[in-house]
Motif scaffolding. Structure first.
Motif, mmCIF file in Angstrom:
data_model
loop_
_atom_site.group_PDB
_atom_site.id
_atom_site.type_symbol
_atom_site.label_atom_id
_atom_site.label_comp_id
_atom_site.label_asym_id
_atom_site.label_seq_id
_atom_site.Cartn_x
_atom_site.Cartn_y
_atom_site.Cartn_z
ATOM 1 N N SER A 15 0.762 -1.098 -0.003
ATOM 2 C CA SER A 15 -0.083 -0.009 -0.117
ATOM 3 C C SER A 15 0.798 1.229 0.095
ATOM 4 C CB SER A 15 -0.936 -0.085 1.112
ATOM 5 O OG SER A 15 -2.017 -1.001 1.036
ATOM 6 N N SER A 16 1.947 1.178 0.714
ATOM 7 C CA SER A 16 2.696 2.358 0.659
ATOM 8 C C SER A 16 3.691 2.522 -0.315
ATOM 9 C CB SER A 16 3.590 2.749 2.021
ATOM 10 O OG SER A 16 4.389 1.501 2.166
ATOM 11 N N MET A 17 4.214 1.467 -1.015
ATOM 12 C CA MET A 17 5.120 1.386 -2.040
ATOM 13 C C MET A 17 4.627 1.907 -3.250
ATOM 14 S SD MET A 17 7.663 -1.735 -3.007
ATOM 15 C CE MET A 17 8.924 -1.443 -4.128
ATOM 16 N N TYR A 18 3.183 1.521 -3.470
ATOM 17 C CA TYR A 18 2.568 1.962 -4.853
ATOM 18 C C TYR A 18 1.387 2.917 -4.264
ATOM 19 C CZ TYR A 18 5.778 -1.024 -6.966
ATOM 20 O OH TYR A 18 7.085 -1.805 -7.232
ATOM 21 N N THR A 19 0.992 3.886 -5.067
ATOM 22 C CA THR A 19 -0.349 4.426 -4.714
ATOM 23 C C THR A 19 -1.104 5.003 -6.140
ATOM 24 O OG1 THR A 19 0.849 6.835 -5.035
ATOM 25 C CG2 THR A 19 1.083 5.683 -2.837
ATOM 26 N N ALA A 33 -7.553 0.186 -21.520
ATOM 27 C CA ALA A 33 -7.033 -0.811 -21.152
ATOM 28 C C ALA A 33 -5.846 -1.009 -20.197
ATOM 29 C CB ALA A 33 -6.554 -1.961 -22.455
ATOM 30 N N LYS A 34 -5.847 0.012 -19.064
ATOM 31 C CA LYS A 34 -4.813 0.027 -17.971
ATOM 32 C C LYS A 34 -5.474 -0.361 -16.541
ATOM 33 C CE LYS A 34 -1.701 1.951 -20.536
ATOM 34 N NZ LYS A 34 -0.262 1.664 -21.016
ATOM 35 N N PRO A 35 -5.554 -1.491 -16.224
ATOM 36 C CA PRO A 35 -6.084 -2.083 -15.009
ATOM 37 C C PRO A 35 -5.507 -1.693 -13.801
ATOM 38 C CG PRO A 35 -4.851 -3.787 -15.755
ATOM 39 C CD PRO A 35 -4.794 -2.719 -17.059
ATOM 40 N N ILE A 36 -3.905 -1.180 -13.781
ATOM 41 C CA ILE A 36 -3.561 -1.152 -12.589
ATOM 42 C C ILE A 36 -4.078 0.011 -11.737
ATOM 43 C CG2 ILE A 36 -1.339 -0.439 -11.351
ATOM 44 C CD1 ILE A 36 -0.126 -2.342 -13.397
ATOM 45 N N SER A 54 -0.687 6.037 -11.852
ATOM 46 C CA SER A 54 -1.338 6.768 -12.697
ATOM 47 C C SER A 54 -0.210 7.567 -13.600
ATOM 48 C CB SER A 54 -2.380 7.936 -12.069
ATOM 49 O OG SER A 54 -2.617 8.741 -13.103
ATOM 50 N N GLU A 55 0.633 8.124 -12.756
ATOM 51 C CA GLU A 55 1.976 8.841 -13.703
ATOM 52 C C GLU A 55 2.677 7.895 -14.611
ATOM 53 O OE1 GLU A 55 2.507 12.148 -13.880
ATOM 54 O OE2 GLU A 55 0.559 12.203 -12.644
ATOM 55 N N LEU A 56 2.940 6.545 -14.126
ATOM 56 C CA LEU A 56 3.691 5.928 -15.004
ATOM 57 C C LEU A 56 2.638 5.478 -16.272
ATOM 58 C CD1 LEU A 56 5.840 3.954 -15.134
ATOM 59 C CD2 LEU A 56 4.926 2.106 -13.905
ATOM 60 N N ILE A 97 0.495 7.018 -23.125
ATOM 61 C CA ILE A 97 -0.760 7.294 -23.562
ATOM 62 C C ILE A 97 -0.873 8.609 -24.377
ATOM 63 C CG2 ILE A 97 -2.124 5.870 -22.171
ATOM 64 C CD1 ILE A 97 -3.074 8.320 -20.848
ATOM 65 N N ASN A 98 -1.748 8.981 -25.257
ATOM 66 C CA ASN A 98 -1.819 10.116 -25.820
ATOM 67 C C ASN A 98 -1.653 11.416 -24.834
ATOM 68 O OD1 ASN A 98 -3.876 12.501 -26.794
ATOM 69 N ND2 ASN A 98 -2.981 11.685 -28.438
ATOM 70 N N ALA A 99 -1.047 12.397 -25.199
ATOM 71 C CA ALA A 99 -0.876 13.469 -24.315
ATOM 72 C C ALA A 99 -2.212 14.295 -24.105
ATOM 73 C CB ALA A 99 0.075 14.537 -24.910
ATOM 74 N N THR A 100 -3.144 14.565 -24.906
ATOM 75 C CA THR A 100 -4.340 14.959 -24.634
ATOM 76 C C THR A 100 -5.220 14.180 -23.652
ATOM 77 O OG1 THR A 100 -4.378 15.851 -26.767
ATOM 78 C CG2 THR A 100 -6.672 15.632 -25.463
#
Length: 278
Positions: A44-48, A98-101, A53-55, A60-63
Motif C-alpha cells: 500500500s505504501s510502495m505503490y499509490t 486497458a490500463k487495469p493497475i 497513474s503517472e507511470l 498514452i496520448n498527451a491529450t
C-alpha cells in the motif's frame, strides 16, 4: 492488428508455456515470495494511485493524459458521493485505455469511501489483471497482495459472493504461502456454480501447472462449452498432447489457430501439429 486476447495467447503460450508446465504451484509461489516478500508486505505504501497513474500516462496520448489529470485534481478536492462519481469517471477512462493497475487503486479508494461489494470486487479484479504477466516482479507481488486484501474485504461484506471467492482463490494460489486454500475456494465456487467461467479456467491452469492433465482437460472442456477462445483451446491441446492423445491434440490446436488468426501463434501450432503427425 492483434487484439488483447491474441496478444495474451502469444505471450503466455509461445513464450511462457514451458515454464508453466514444469514448475509445481507451490514452487511458483515460493519463488515469487522469496524474491518479493518485502514488496508485498508494504504494497500500500510502495505503490499509490498517483504513482501508478503517472507511470500509465507515459504510454498514452498527451491529450488523454491531460484529461485524466484534470479529473484527478477535481477528485482530490471532492468529498463523499461527488468524489466517488469523479473516481468512477477516472476508472472508466482507464478501462477504455486497458490500463487495469490505476483502476485497481481507484476502485480501492471508492470502496474505502463507500464500502460496497461491487467496488471491492472490481478493485480485486483490476489488481489481478494488473499482476498477470507483469514483468516487474516487485510490482506484481504488491498488486497480488492488494488483490487478496480487496477480495477479503469483499467477502467480509458478502461471504457467499462467488466473484469474490473466485478472485481470492486465484490470488491466494499465485501469491500466498497457502495455495491450497485458494484451490479449496475455487472448488467451492464450481461446486456452487459448475459453469463458472473464471473458476474453471483458473482451476484448469492450476491443473496444468501441477501436471494433472486429465483434470485440466475436463476444466478446459467446460470453459470451451461456456466461451470458446484460442487460449483455452491451446491449453486443451497441450493437455491432450501431454497424455498422448495426439488426434485430440491436433484438433484442439487447429481450433486455437483458427480462433487466434495470428501468424506467430499459427507458426508455433503448425510445428506442434507437424510433430504430432509423425
Amino acid at each position: 492488428m492483434l487484439n488483447t486476447k491474441q496478444i495474451v495467447v502469444v505471450v503466455i503460450v509461445v513464450v511462457m508455456i514451458g515454464a508453466l508446465l514444469v514448475q509445481p504451484i507451490k514452487g511458483l509461489v515460493d519463488k515469487q515470495e522469496e524474491n518479493t516478500t518485502a514488496a508485498a508486505d508494504d504494497a500500500s505504501s510502495m505503490y499509490t494511485l498517483k504513482s501508478v497513474s503517472e507511470l500509465a500516462k507515459q504510454g498514452i496520448n498527451a491529450t488523454l493524459a491531460q484529461d485524466i489529470s484534470a479529473i484527478e485534481q477535481q477528485a482530490e478536492a471532492a468529498q463523499g458521493e461527488q468524489k466517488v462519481t469523479l473516481l468512477q469517471s477516472l476508472a472508466n477512462k482507464w478501462e477504455d485505455l486497458a490500463k487495469p493497475i490505476p483502476q485497481g487503486f481507484i476502485y480501492k479508494e471508492m470502496a474505502e469511501t463507500t464500502p460496497t461489494l461491487d467496488y471491492w470486487v472490481k478493485s480485486g479484479d483490476a489488481f489481478r489483471k494488473g499482476y498477470t504477466n507483469q514483468q516487474d516482479t516487485a510490482l506484481a507481488s504488491a498488486l497480488n497482495q492488494l488483490a487478496i486484501e480487496s477480495y477479503e474485504k469483499a467477502i467480509e461484506l458478502d461471504a457467499n459472493s462467488l466473484a469474490a471467492k473466485t478472485g481470492l482463490g486465484a490470488s491466494l494460489v499465485t501469491g500466498s504461502s497457502n495455495p491450497m486454500a485458494g484451490i479449496a475456494l475455487l472448488r467451492e465456487v464450481v461446486q456452487a456454480d459448475p459453469k463458472n467461467l473464471d473458476a474453471n479456467r483458473t482451476l484448469g491452469l492450476f491443473s496444468m501447472q501441477s501436471g494433472q492433465f486429465d483434470r485440466a482437460i475436463e476444466r478446459f472442456q467446460t470453459v470451451i462449452e461456456i466461451q470458446a477462445d484460442a487460449e483455452s483451446y491451446f491449453y486443451l491441446a497441450t493437455a491432450y498432447e501431454k497424455i498422448g492423445q495426439k488426434s485430440q491434440a491436433i484438433a484442439a490446436y487447429q481450433k486455437s489457430k483458427e480462433l487466434a488468426a495470428d501468424p506467430t501463434l499459427s507458426q508455433y501450432i503448425d510445428r506442434q501439429i507437424e510433430a504430432l503427425s509423425k
